[in-house]
Design a protein around this motif. Structure first.
Motif, mmCIF file in Angstrom:
data_model
loop_
_atom_site.group_PDB
_atom_site.id
_atom_site.type_symbol
_atom_site.label_atom_id
_atom_site.label_comp_id
_atom_site.label_asym_id
_atom_site.label_seq_id
_atom_site.Cartn_x
_atom_site.Cartn_y
_atom_site.Cartn_z
ATOM 1 N N ALA A 272 0.872 -1.217 -0.087
ATOM 2 C CA ALA A 272 0.054 -0.076 0.008
ATOM 3 C C ALA A 272 0.959 1.245 -0.177
ATOM 4 O O ALA A 272 1.988 1.322 0.226
ATOM 5 C CB ALA A 272 -0.942 0.050 1.314
ATOM 6 N N ARG A 490 -11.334 -9.260 -4.225
ATOM 7 C CA ARG A 490 -10.440 -8.248 -3.773
ATOM 8 C C ARG A 490 -9.425 -7.956 -4.985
ATOM 9 O O ARG A 490 -8.969 -6.494 -5.194
ATOM 10 C CB ARG A 490 -9.399 -8.845 -2.600
ATOM 11 C CG ARG A 490 -10.321 -8.789 -1.463
ATOM 12 C CD ARG A 490 -9.309 -9.549 -0.306
ATOM 13 N NE ARG A 490 -10.251 -9.645 0.992
ATOM 14 C CZ ARG A 490 -9.710 -10.268 2.121
ATOM 15 N NH1 ARG A 490 -8.622 -10.840 2.171
ATOM 16 N NH2 ARG A 490 -10.461 -10.368 3.114
ATOM 17 N N MET A 494 -8.583 -4.171 -6.362
ATOM 18 C CA MET A 494 -7.320 -3.504 -6.563
ATOM 19 C C MET A 494 -7.307 -3.116 -7.898
ATOM 20 O O MET A 494 -6.598 -2.127 -8.158
ATOM 21 C CB MET A 494 -6.350 -4.582 -6.201
ATOM 22 C CG MET A 494 -6.389 -4.660 -4.621
ATOM 23 S SD MET A 494 -4.979 -6.004 -4.207
ATOM 24 C CE MET A 494 -3.599 -5.335 -4.403
ATOM 25 N N LEU A 499 -6.743 0.102 -3.729
ATOM 26 C CA LEU A 499 -5.572 0.226 -2.702
ATOM 27 C C LEU A 499 -5.434 1.712 -2.250
ATOM 28 O O LEU A 499 -4.904 1.827 -1.310
ATOM 29 C CB LEU A 499 -4.859 -0.513 -3.232
ATOM 30 C CG LEU A 499 -3.636 -0.975 -2.260
ATOM 31 C CD1 LEU A 499 -4.063 -1.807 -1.294
ATOM 32 C CD2 LEU A 499 -2.352 -1.536 -3.276
ATOM 33 N N LEU A 507 -4.019 -1.299 6.587
ATOM 34 C CA LEU A 507 -3.933 -2.618 5.922
ATOM 35 C C LEU A 507 -3.581 -3.330 6.989
ATOM 36 O O LEU A 507 -3.794 -4.550 7.204
ATOM 37 C CB LEU A 507 -2.957 -2.415 4.549
ATOM 38 C CG LEU A 507 -3.694 -2.004 3.429
ATOM 39 C CD1 LEU A 507 -2.837 -2.012 2.511
ATOM 40 C CD2 LEU A 507 -5.087 -2.646 3.131
ATOM 41 N N THR A 516 -4.994 -6.419 0.175
ATOM 42 C CA THR A 516 -3.625 -7.239 -0.292
ATOM 43 C C THR A 516 -3.545 -8.522 0.158
ATOM 44 O O THR A 516 -2.928 -9.486 -0.360
ATOM 45 C CB THR A 516 -2.568 -6.285 0.329
ATOM 46 O OG1 THR A 516 -2.711 -6.128 1.590
ATOM 47 C CG2 THR A 516 -2.412 -4.878 -0.283
#
Length: 521
Positions: A272, A490, A494, A499, A507, A516
């Motif tokens: 991130a 996810r 992303m 993100l 995170l 992630t």
């Protein structure tokens, strides 16, 4: 990006400088005196990762396996004592004997979560041997009980003392090994249970010959000598157990830093913002010891995957305890003498131990858990179906052989599957304790599956095992499809830039709920 891809070679001049850090013993995790202040995977390219793993294996696994061997030996030797006359000498009914098996799991389950939290706060090299001394004393005293109530009380206290070992060690290993290395180590550790099963039969056969020594029955000497052995090994464990990678004296400072680094980024996809990314390399801040928050424990209790996994655990642990507690009785009721029944358990357990290690190696290598678990659950159904379908001793023995050889490889798999998918050390600690604690209530159920009045075929017991295994297959499929669906969502978020809304700290707090993080299935 793959942090474990082939490492690029770097020169000494390219290595990252180090900086001093504090040592916070109150957290139970000593932080390295000197670690890289800015780290990349290339910073450690000159290190031999396989050599470091071998060094860790040699220093950790043998002692942990010895602890669990004695733990499983001490909780299961009541089955060996039974066929040497325990039930008759204490004037117990078959229902009373089953209650003595059952109550162990009540206290065993109740104390697992508190024990795992204490393991995180205290030093493993002190906590694990201490609880081992406690159960060794209880086991020794079981050899002098004179009544049903005395044996029942001893089994209650044995559950309290033993509660912390298995979930504690299973969690402890996750603080040394990454997700794609853990099952082999769990299997090496857990295979001690198989060896304990074989060793228990041989040892009970030998110790029972002491019948009359000191005016004590042979079954009493089984408890006394095995309890004394546990205390002796526990005293040695104080000297040889290590705590955490950050304080491991058998690793160099650079090796300790590498072990910590590789654990920090396992399971994560793209770093991130704020993580420090240059030229595709992750440059993390130095990790500090995670502070305890009750919210981490709460997260574990409300996580859906833990409770679904409990059903998978039950589908393996019910047959496991059914076999370990009653295998000598089942074989004896097929018409064999007690001494022969003890010895006939040995090849079953040895084969199961070898298979557990081989399967774990391939599971880690492939990075898959569910195909092996579901496959072995189907194999268990075949084994118990053979037992329930006939009274032929050879077929029943073969069925038990097949079932046991499926149980022992599957068990490290289900433990590894959950710990692979829990992020955050305290949440993982609590989650694994819930899985094993609630899961081991299956042992309480299994201890009542095989009733003496159902001998010699034990149709009810075998049928209940098949029912639990079927439920485990269904739960495994639910986990498999759930993990796959979440991973796809996810990945899509992303790609859509989701993100960018999170910092590295956010995170980190999200753990396995972070965008992630990828579930292993």
């Amino acid at each position: 990006m793959d942090l474990y891809a082939e490492k690029a070679q770097v020169t000494q001049a390219e290595r990252v400088p180090t900086s001093p850090l504090r040592n916070d013993k109150n957290e139970g995790v000593g932080v390295l005196a000197r670690v890289p202040s800015v780290a990349t995977i290339q910073s450690f390219a000159h290190l031999n990762e396989k050599a470091i793993l071998r060094k860790m294996d040699m220093r950790l696994i043998p002692m942990l396996a010895a602890l669990y061997l004695l733990s499983f030996l001490d909780r299961g030797n009541i089955g060996n004592a039974k066929i040497e006359g325990l039930q008759e000498d204490l004037h117990m009914t078959s229902d009373q004997y089953n209650w003595c098996l059952t109550v162990f799991f009540f206290t065993y389950a109740a104390f697992e979560v508190p024990s795992n939290l204490l393991l995180k706060k205290l030093r493993p090299s002190r906590w694990l041997p201490t609880i081992m001394v406690a159960w060794g004393v209880v086991m020794t005293l079981m050899g002098i009980v004179q009544s049903y109530s005395g044996l029942l009380s001893a089994r209650l206290f044995l559950g309290v003392a033993e509660a912390g070992l298995f979930p504690g060690v299973a969690y402890y290993l996750t603080m040394w090994y990454t997700r794609d290395e853990i099952q082999l180590r769990q299997a090496l550790f857990f295979s001690a249970a198989s060896i304990a099963g074989a060793f228990s039969g041989l040892l009970a056969f030998a110790i029972s010959k002491m019948d009359g020594v000191g005016n004590l029955e042979g079954w009493r000497w089984i408890f006394i000598l095995e309890g004394m052995a546990t205390v002796i090994v526990a005293l040695l464990a104080y000297l040889f157990l290590h705590d955490f990678p950050e304080t491991a004296t058998f690793l160099t400072e650079e090796e300790r830093a590498f072990v910590v680094f590789r654990l920090k980024y396992q399971g994560q996809g793209i770093p991130a913002k704020g993580a420090g990314v240059e030229d595709g390399l992750v440059r993390p801040r130095v990790a500090q010891a995670e502070e305890f928050r009750w919210d981490y424990v709460r997260q574990a209790f409300v996580d859906w995957q833990i409770w679904v996994n409990v059903f998978v655990y039950w589908s393996i642990v019910c047959p496991l305890y059914g076999i370990s507690l009653f295998l000598p009785t089942i074989i004896r009721n097929l018409g064999y003498e007690s001494s022969t029944a003890q010895l006939m358990t040995v090849p079953i357990y040895i084969t199961a131990a070898i298979l557990a290690v081989i399967v774990a190696h391939f599971s880690d290598k492939m990075g898959k858990r569910s195909p092996f678990i579901i496959g072995f659950l189907c194999m268990m159904i075949v084994g118990f179906a053979m037992c329930i379908s006939t009274s032929n001793p050879r077929v029943v023995y073969a069925g038990v052989f097949v079932a046991t050889c499926a149980i022992y490889p599957a068990f490290p798999g289900v433990i590894s599957w959950l710990c692979n998918n829990l992020a955050g050390s305290y949440k993982r600690s609590a989650g694994m304790a819930i899985q094993i604690g609630v899961g081991n209530l299956g042992g309480a159920m299994a201890s009542n599956f095989y009733r003496q009045k159902d001998s010699p075929r034990f149709i009810l017991g075998h049928a209940l095992e098949i029912a639990f295994i079927t439920a485990g297959i269904i739960a495994s499929v639910i986990l498999l499809t759930g993990y796959a669906s979440i991973n796809k969502k996810r990945e899509r978020k992303m790609r859509e830039g989701g993100l960018d809304n999170y910092t590295q700290e956010e995170l980190s707090r999200l753990g396995d709920k972070a965008l992630t993080f990828r579930y292993m299935y």
